[in-house]
Structures are given as C-alpha cells and as structure tokens.
Design an enzyme around this catalytic site. Structure first.
Site, PDB file in Angstrom:
ATOM      1  N   CYS A 103       2.476   7.249  10.631  1.00 42.88           N
ATOM      2  CA  CYS A 103       2.403   7.809   9.277  1.00 42.88           C
ATOM      3  C   CYS A 103       3.555   8.762   8.985  1.00 42.88           C
ATOM      4  CB  CYS A 103       1.057   8.504   9.056  1.00 42.88           C
ATOM      5  SG  CYS A 103      -0.340   7.381   9.235  1.00 42.88           S
TER       6      CYS A 103
ATOM      7  N   ARG B 119       0.851  -1.194   0.000  1.00 39.24           N
ATOM      8  CA  ARG B 119       0.000   0.000   0.000  1.00 39.24           C
ATOM      9  C   ARG B 119       0.883   1.238   0.000  1.00 39.24           C
ATOM     10  NH1 ARG B 119       0.982   2.360   4.682  1.00 39.24           N
ATOM     11  NH2 ARG B 119       1.384   1.109   6.557  1.00 39.24           N
TER      12      ARG B 119
ATOM     13  N   THR C 264       2.299   2.354  10.138  1.00 42.88           N
ATOM     14  CA  THR C 264       1.165   2.499  11.037  1.00 42.88           C
ATOM     15  C   THR C 264       1.059   1.246  11.899  1.00 42.88           C
ATOM     16  OG1 THR C 264      -1.143   3.232  11.210  1.00 42.88           O
ATOM     17  CG2 THR C 264      -0.664   1.524   9.581  1.00 42.88           C
ATOM     18  N   TYR C 265       0.127   1.300  12.833  1.00 39.66           N
ATOM     19  CA  TYR C 265      -0.076   0.194  13.776  1.00 39.66           C
ATOM     20  C   TYR C 265      -1.513  -0.293  13.658  1.00 39.66           C
ATOM     21  CZ  TYR C 265      -1.131  -2.091  18.262  1.00 39.66           C
ATOM     22  OH  TYR C 265      -1.551  -2.965  19.221  1.00 39.66           O
TER      23      TYR C 265
END
Length: 257
Positions: free
Chosen positions: A231, A121, A126-127
């Site tokens: 991010c 992506r 991120t988490y």
C-alpha cells in the site's frame, strides 16, 4: 454488511467458471469459492455484476456491457441489492489506478513470471495469494440508501474489525481495547503488529465494487508482501489473523469457521 441481511450461499456452478444463478430474489447473494479464482476472472465478474445492477436500475449506459462476460452474474445482480464474492486468488500483485511502480521490489520486465495487474480500484500496490481471504461486495449504495462512500468504506473496515475480534476474543463491538482497528491516515485494518487487511473500493454511479483482503496465514502471505512496499507505506508491518489469534491464546483458526 451495511445492515444487509445475508442468506445462505447458493451452490457453485458445475463447471466452476462463473457464479451460479440464484433461484429466487434475495437481498444479498453470496458466492463462496473453495478453489482459487484468477484475479482477472474475479474482476470481470465484478464488472458484469455492476453492469447488470445498473441495467436493472434502468441505466441505459450499461446496455453496452458484453453479456458474455459473466451471463449468470447478470441474473444475480438484477435480483439483489448486493452480491458478495468470497474467494482466494492465485499469487498476484495488483496496482491501483494511480499506484507507483516505485513500490515494487522487483523488476516486472526481468521477472515476467510474477503476475502484475493494473486494476481499476483506488490505492497503491498490494498482494493477493494463498493464505488470504478476499471479499468483493458489489453493492448498489443508492438502493440501500447509503450514498456515502466514506461511510461505506468505514462499514467495510468495521466488518473486518469485528471478524478479527470474533476470533481473537475481544468482543470488538464498542469501546476501547479492540485488538484490531483503524490508523489515522492509513486505510485498512490494523493490529499491533501491522496491517491485517487491505481495502480498495471503486464506485460507478453509486454501485460499489472491489473490497477487502484479510490475511489469514502469515507464513503463506509474508513472502509475497516482501516483494513490495504494501500500500506504499514504508516501514509498516504486515500481520495475519493466525498470528493475532495465537497472541490472544485462542489456538488455531479452523477452515470451516
């Protein structure tokens, strides 16, 4: 989502290992999972849905995709313009294709117990984990007459903005005063205390996949986000829906809502 009418989600497959086959053709097929789905499993399902969508469109390049990846998913994609996976992941950190390891606040080599995945992506690190709702729409943008990636991304953001508005009570349809919204130059959905939802999308021959992650419970997601620069944006806070709802005086968010 993007003007596509939703239908009730079919029941989950008995073994819980793959999305179920629909019994009839629908415009949108939603799969809602009530137990955590590993990130790599959900990614494999998306790839299978994308391949099946292209195959249904008559694209010969999709025939090389392995039919064993998620056999039931192939039927779903062929029957609909869109499929939607709604789920929660076990704790995992994901990196976009060009994401920098400099945004990790841990050393993957010395902490192998932390799951780290390089995903296909866009975006930075991120988490995902407990206390977060993840939605992966797999949408044939060509089939719905929306060959506009920026418009699609804004539609995803708008869906989250309206969801937050539903629980926080600000209406969230038009005009100012929204509790959630966009920040110029920063993807995702934001509230006054920080980013409440992350967004990452990939498109293959106008079939979009990946999606959005909405933080629901701040106490559960905060420790995970503390180990990264979310991010890649230094100094930006991370928010969750329960905090937004509490600040609005609306009480707790129920699991069934």
């Amino acid at each position: 989502l993007c003007g596509i009418p939703a239908v009730p989600a079919p029941s989950r497959s008995a073994d819980g290992t793959s999305p179920p086959s629909p019994h009839r053709a629908t415009t949108l097929i939603a799969y809602v999972f009530d137990s955590p789905v590993p990130y790599r499993t959900a990614l494999a399902w998306q790839h299978a849905l994308v391949a099946a969508t292209l195959l249904a469109r008559g694209d010969p390049s999709s025939s090389s995709a392995s039919p064993a990846a998620a056999p039931r998913a192939s039927n779903a994609a062929a029957a609909a313009a869109a499929a939607l996976l709604v789920l929660e992941h076990p704790a995992v950190y994901t990196l976009g294709t060009g994401a920098s390891l400099a945004h990790l606040r841990f050393d993957p080599a010395s902490e192998p117990g932390l799951d780290l995945v390089r995903a296909d992506r866009g975006g930075e690190v991120t988490y995902h984990g407990p206390g977060q709702l993840v939605a992966y729409p797999v949408v044939d943008l060509e089939a719905i007459g929306m060959r506009d990636l920026h418009g699609y991304v804004r539609a995803l953001e708008e869906a989250v903005i309206r969801t937050v508005a539903h629980f926080a009570g600000d209406g969230g349809v038009a005009g100012g005063g929204r509790v959630a919204g966009r920040v110029a130059g920063r993807p995702g959905v934001w509230v006054s205390s920080g980013k409440v939802a992350a967004l990452g999308v990939r498109v293959r021959k106008w079939v979009a996949f990946h999606g959005v992650a909405l933080n629901l419970v701040g106490a559960l997601v905060a420790p995970g986000f503390a180990r990264i620069v979310p991010c890649g944006i230094e100094g930006a806070g991370v928010a969750a829906l329960d905090g937004v709802v509490a600040a609005a005086g609306r009480g707790a968010v129920g699991r069934g809502e």
